[in-house]
Scaffold this motif. Structure first.
Motif, PDB file in Angstrom:
ATOM      1  N   PRO A  14      -4.773   5.435  10.812  1.00  0.00           N
ATOM      2  CA  PRO A  14      -5.859   6.647  11.342  1.00  0.00           C
ATOM      3  C   PRO A  14      -5.944   7.634  10.533  1.00  0.00           C
ATOM      4  O   PRO A  14      -4.770   7.632   9.850  1.00  0.00           O
ATOM      5  N   SER A  15      -7.153   7.877   9.983  1.00  0.00           N
ATOM      6  CA  SER A  15      -7.115   9.231   9.341  1.00  0.00           C
ATOM      7  C   SER A  15      -6.449  10.329   9.558  1.00  0.00           C
ATOM      8  O   SER A  15      -5.480  11.511   9.332  1.00  0.00           O
ATOM      9  N   THR A  16      -6.428  10.418  11.663  1.00  0.00           N
ATOM     10  CA  THR A  16      -5.036  11.833  11.920  1.00  0.00           C
ATOM     11  C   THR A  16      -4.405  10.535  13.032  1.00  0.00           C
ATOM     12  O   THR A  16      -4.803   9.541  13.815  1.00  0.00           O
ATOM     13  N   PRO A  17      -3.728  11.923  13.919  1.00  0.00           N
ATOM     14  CA  PRO A  17      -2.683  10.967  14.510  1.00  0.00           C
ATOM     15  C   PRO A  17      -3.309  10.592  15.569  1.00  0.00           C
ATOM     16  O   PRO A  17      -4.263  11.337  16.075  1.00  0.00           O
ATOM     17  N   THR A  18      -2.538   9.095  16.103  1.00  0.00           N
ATOM     18  CA  THR A  18      -3.489   9.182  17.367  1.00  0.00           C
ATOM     19  C   THR A  18      -2.639   9.394  19.148  1.00  0.00           C
ATOM     20  O   THR A  18      -1.159   8.834  18.487  1.00  0.00           O
ATOM     21  N   PRO A  19      -2.833   9.238  20.136  1.00  0.00           N
ATOM     22  CA  PRO A  19      -1.998   8.929  21.209  1.00  0.00           C
ATOM     23  C   PRO A  19      -0.867   7.413  20.595  1.00  0.00           C
ATOM     24  O   PRO A  19      -1.066   6.580  20.862  1.00  0.00           O
ATOM     25  N   CYS A  55     -14.611   0.593  -2.223  1.00  0.00           N
ATOM     26  CA  CYS A  55     -13.382   0.964  -1.746  1.00  0.00           C
ATOM     27  C   CYS A  55     -12.561   1.815  -1.284  1.00  0.00           C
ATOM     28  O   CYS A  55     -12.043   1.772  -0.429  1.00  0.00           O
ATOM     29  N   ALA A  56     -12.646   3.105  -1.821  1.00  0.00           N
ATOM     30  CA  ALA A  56     -12.765   4.111  -1.370  1.00  0.00           C
ATOM     31  C   ALA A  56     -13.105   4.676  -0.166  1.00  0.00           C
ATOM     32  O   ALA A  56     -12.629   5.098   1.225  1.00  0.00           O
ATOM     33  N   GLN A  57     -14.349   4.713  -0.424  1.00  0.00           N
ATOM     34  CA  GLN A  57     -15.214   4.902   0.580  1.00  0.00           C
ATOM     35  C   GLN A  57     -15.122   4.391   2.129  1.00  0.00           C
ATOM     36  O   GLN A  57     -15.050   5.120   3.381  1.00  0.00           O
ATOM     37  N   LEU A  58     -14.713   2.900   2.048  1.00  0.00           N
ATOM     38  CA  LEU A  58     -14.564   1.880   2.678  1.00  0.00           C
ATOM     39  C   LEU A  58     -12.902   2.537   3.582  1.00  0.00           C
ATOM     40  O   LEU A  58     -12.968   2.275   5.053  1.00  0.00           O
ATOM     41  N   GLU A  59     -12.218   2.332   2.862  1.00  0.00           N
ATOM     42  CA  GLU A  59     -10.821   3.095   3.167  1.00  0.00           C
ATOM     43  C   GLU A  59     -11.172   3.765   4.067  1.00  0.00           C
ATOM     44  O   GLU A  59     -10.462   4.427   5.119  1.00  0.00           O
ATOM     45  N   GLN A  60     -11.828   5.233   3.967  1.00  0.00           N
ATOM     46  CA  GLN A  60     -11.709   6.108   4.655  1.00  0.00           C
ATOM     47  C   GLN A  60     -12.378   6.502   5.224  1.00  0.00           C
ATOM     48  O   GLN A  60     -12.084   6.745   6.922  1.00  0.00           O
ATOM     49  N   SER A  61     -13.307   5.213   5.674  1.00  0.00           N
ATOM     50  CA  SER A  61     -14.418   4.837   7.057  1.00  0.00           C
ATOM     51  C   SER A  61     -13.355   4.232   7.591  1.00  0.00           C
ATOM     52  O   SER A  61     -13.424   4.798   9.041  1.00  0.00           O
ATOM     53  N   LEU A  62     -12.421   3.614   7.002  1.00  0.00           N
ATOM     54  CA  LEU A  62     -11.917   2.774   8.029  1.00  0.00           C
ATOM     55  C   LEU A  62     -11.399   3.439   9.100  1.00  0.00           C
ATOM     56  O   LEU A  62     -10.548   3.288  10.105  1.00  0.00           O
ATOM     57  N   ALA A  63     -10.105   3.906   8.098  1.00  0.00           N
ATOM     58  CA  ALA A  63      -9.649   5.092   8.434  1.00  0.00           C
ATOM     59  C   ALA A  63      -9.722   6.090  10.008  1.00  0.00           C
ATOM     60  O   ALA A  63      -9.386   6.783  11.120  1.00  0.00           O
ATOM     61  N   GLN A  64     -11.149   6.687   9.348  1.00  0.00           N
ATOM     62  CA  GLN A  64     -11.878   7.609  10.897  1.00  0.00           C
ATOM     63  C   GLN A  64     -12.364   6.666  11.788  1.00  0.00           C
ATOM     64  O   GLN A  64     -11.494   7.326  12.829  1.00  0.00           O
ATOM     65  N   THR A  65     -12.761   5.474  11.771  1.00  0.00           N
ATOM     66  CA  THR A  65     -12.995   4.305  12.753  1.00  0.00           C
ATOM     67  C   THR A  65     -11.617   4.692  13.479  1.00  0.00           C
ATOM     68  O   THR A  65     -11.280   4.028  14.454  1.00  0.00           O
ATOM     69  N   ASP A  87       0.190   3.363  15.345  1.00  0.00           N
ATOM     70  CA  ASP A  87      -0.299   4.093  14.102  1.00  0.00           C
ATOM     71  C   ASP A  87       0.037   2.878  13.164  1.00  0.00           C
ATOM     72  O   ASP A  87       0.846   3.668  12.329  1.00  0.00           O
ATOM     73  N   GLU A  88       0.177   2.334  13.451  1.00  0.00           N
ATOM     74  CA  GLU A  88       1.127   0.825  12.276  1.00  0.00           C
ATOM     75  C   GLU A  88      -0.256   0.644  11.218  1.00  0.00           C
ATOM     76  O   GLU A  88       0.188   0.402  10.187  1.00  0.00           O
ATOM     77  N   GLY A  89      -1.130   0.507  11.497  1.00  0.00           N
ATOM     78  CA  GLY A  89      -2.091   0.520  10.523  1.00  0.00           C
ATOM     79  C   GLY A  89      -2.984  -0.624  10.831  1.00  0.00           C
ATOM     80  O   GLY A  89      -2.450  -1.702  11.344  1.00  0.00           O
TER      81      GLY A  89
END
Length: 96
Positions: A14-19, A55-65, A87-89
C-alpha cells in the motif's frame, strides 16, 4: 499454445500505512471452501504510452487501491481463520 513467461515479479505494498490488526473471517467466509483466484488484465498498445510507463502507472494505481482495500495486502492464516493486515503486499506478475 504458447506458454506465458514471467518478465517480472514484484510485491506491491500500500502507498500509505494502513491499520495493523487481525481481521476475523465472518461466519459465511468460514463456510466457503478455499478458492484461489488469479486475476489477469490484458492491456493493448493502442496509445503512445510505452510498456514501462504503463506498468509504473499500474503499480502506482494498485498501491493506492491497497490503502483503501488493505486486507488484500494481508495474509490469510487458515488455522486461526484470520487475515493478518500488516501491509505485506500483493504479488504482481508481468507476463509475455
Amino acid at each position: 499454445m504458447m506458454k506465458p513467461q514471467i518478465l517480472s515479479k514484484k510485491l506491491i505494498k500500500p502507498s500509505t500505512p494502513t491499520p495493523r490488526h487481525h481481521l476475523k473471517l465472518s461466519f459465511m467466509d468460514q463456510l466457503i471452501p478455499p478458492t484461489y483466484l488469479n486475476m489477469i488484465f490484458y492491456y493493448s498498445s493502442y496509445t503512445k504510452v510505452d510498456d514501462n510507463e504503463r506498468c509504473a502507472q499500474l503499480e502506482q494505481s494498485l498501491a493506492q487501491t491497497l490503502t483503501k482495500f488493505y486486507p488484500l495486502a494481508g495474509r490469510l492464516i487458515e488455522g486461526d481463520l484470520l487475515i493478518h493486515c500488516y501491509d505485506e503486499g500483493f504479488t504482481l506478475l508481468e507476463l509475455v
